[in-house]
Design an enzyme around this catalytic site. Structure first.
Site, mmCIF file in Angstrom:
data_model
loop_
_atom_site.group_PDB
_atom_site.id
_atom_site.type_symbol
_atom_site.label_atom_id
_atom_site.label_comp_id
_atom_site.label_asym_id
_atom_site.label_seq_id
_atom_site.Cartn_x
_atom_site.Cartn_y
_atom_site.Cartn_z
ATOM 1 N N PHE A 124 0.843 -1.190 0.000
ATOM 2 C CA PHE A 124 0.000 0.000 0.000
ATOM 3 C C PHE A 124 0.883 1.247 0.000
ATOM 4 C CE2 PHE A 124 -2.878 3.181 1.807
ATOM 5 C CZ PHE A 124 -3.940 3.034 0.925
ATOM 6 N N ASP A 189 0.791 -4.868 8.825
ATOM 7 C CA ASP A 189 -0.334 -3.953 8.622
ATOM 8 C C ASP A 189 -1.587 -4.811 8.433
ATOM 9 O OD1 ASP A 189 -2.295 -2.233 7.655
ATOM 10 O OD2 ASP A 189 -0.927 -1.099 6.378
ATOM 11 N N TYR A 214 -11.660 2.164 10.299
ATOM 12 C CA TYR A 214 -12.828 2.545 9.503
ATOM 13 C C TYR A 214 -13.215 1.538 8.426
ATOM 14 C CZ TYR A 214 -9.106 4.419 6.468
ATOM 15 O OH TYR A 214 -7.973 4.569 5.706
#
Length: 402
Positions: A124, A189, A214
């Protein structure tokens, strides 16, 4: 599979009750919980109470009267069982990006004689940006070269458990063991794992981890993130971004920094209370839920979606691992006009997202996604492709968020 057969699967689903804990708009098939989780039905009431009563009436006394000061650890304790950690090893604070920088900096300090961070090509972007800014050599290699690239100059192996595009799932335990065998530290992660895929940080003996609030944890847009520090590391490492709330005595307001004991030393600034309250409500949705059942349903939903799409939509190609054990809780399909196809799907009430250059991404959140949803989504995709309804100039216009 027919819709009737899918309904039978939903009727037998041991997690079906959890969908009632969320607000689910009529006429929408929401397959983007891997980017933004659905809103828990209790969140608006909780936010109103925190704003009107705790902030509006109790004002600053709420830090003690309503326990705000303890929320970073209290709320984190709800995350711990979802990621296979002890409650005192997890802390809610900051953003995933900031926590990644903190954990990577702390990890590098444990190996001062080594200056290489090993990671994966295509990780990412935020992870790559943060890792590359720490002053060490950030060495990115292809996925299948990670194990062979572990050498005695590597200080830190930093990987994302579930690839944000393909959904590929790393073998956390195996790679952690390989890294530690050469003396490296590990940082995982779990942004696309926690709340959807079973992951056991303690069983894997992971050193550090981070994740966001989220996505599958349903904490709301921009929700606070979390971090993990294995218990035996906590007194040996320092927070590279020391802030006043991570001080041993924050309200003494001394000029010199003395870290708090345990995980609390990784606090930096003041927690965002309204956002923390929303995250707390999102995490309550996991009460009574076994993480193994989340993983099993995510795999079953993905298997059904893949099988259905491949049967009725030959124009798209599978861009995710076929085996559920190698996949996270989202499925990616490739199509040369992927962006326009996804916009056409969204216009028809099937909400997924797009990732460049050609990926249609469908998140299968176990608490909210039904088997009938994936069948209906596949059928909608078939109609769009068969009739070419994606080929509309309006669907080709790129928006700021894809």
């Amino acid at each position: 599979m027919s819709l009737d057969a899918a309904r039978a699967l939903d009727a037998a689903d041991p997690l079906a009750f959890a969908r009632q804990r969320f607000t689910t708009p009529d006429g929408i098939i929401y397959l983007d919980g891997n980017s933004l989780g659905a809103m828990p039905a209790s969140t608006p009431t909780r936010l109103a109470d925190v704003a009107r009563r705790e902030w509006g009436e109790d004002l600053i006394t709420s830090w003690t009267k309503n326990g705000w000061i303890d929320w970073p650890q209290k709320i984190a304790a709800r995350i711990a069982p979802l990621v296979g950690a002890r409650p005192d090893e997890v802390l809610v604070c900051d953003s995933t990006s900031i926590n990644l920088a903190k954990m990577a900096g702390a990890a590098l300090a444990l190996r001062p004689d080594r200056r290489v961070i090993l990671t994966e090509q295509g990780n990412f972007p935020t992870d790559l940006y943060m890792l590359g800014a720490l002053g060490a050599e950030c060495r990115a290699v292809p996925r299948d070269a990670l194990a062979s690239a572990l050498s005695d100059d590597v200080a830190l192996l930093a990987l994302t458990h579930i690839d944000y595009r393909s959904g590929h799932r790393h073998d956390m335990a195996s790679l952690t063991a390989a890294a530690q065998q050469v003396g490296a530290v590990t940082l995982w992660d779990l942004a696309h794992s926690a709340g959807a895929i079973q992951c056991d940080l303690n069983e894997a003996n992971a050193d550090f981890a981070v994740g966001c609030g989220y996505k599958f944890l349903n904490g709301g847009p921009g929700a606070p993130a979390w971090l993990f520090v294995r218990r035996d590391h906590q007194e040996a490492v320092r927070n590279p971004l020391p802030g006043w709330l991570g001080h041993a005595a924050p309200f003494d307001f001394t000029d010199d920094y003395t870290p708090a004991q345990g995980i609390r030393r990784f606090l930096t600034g003041t927690p965002p209370i309204l956002a923390m309250a929303a995250l707390d409500e999102g995490l309550k949705c996991f009460d009574g839920i076994d993480p193994q059942s989340l993983d099993a349903k995510a795999g079953a939903l993905g298997d059904l979606f893949i099988a259905t799409v491949e049967q009725i939509c030959p124009e798209v190609k599978l861009a995710s691992p076929r085996n559920a054990r190698d996949r996270g809780a989202h499925v990616c399909l490739s199509h040369p006009q992927g962006y326009a196809v996804m916009q056409a799907l969204i216009a028809r009430g099937v909400i997924g997202d797009f990732r460049a250059p050609d990926l249609l991404r469908f998140g299968l959140a176990p608490l909210t996604t039904r088997y009938i949803d994936v069948i209906a989504a596949a059928e909608t995709l078939r109609v769009i492709l068969e009739h070419g309804t994606w080929d509309d100039p309006a669907y080709r216009q790129r928006k700021a968020v894809t």
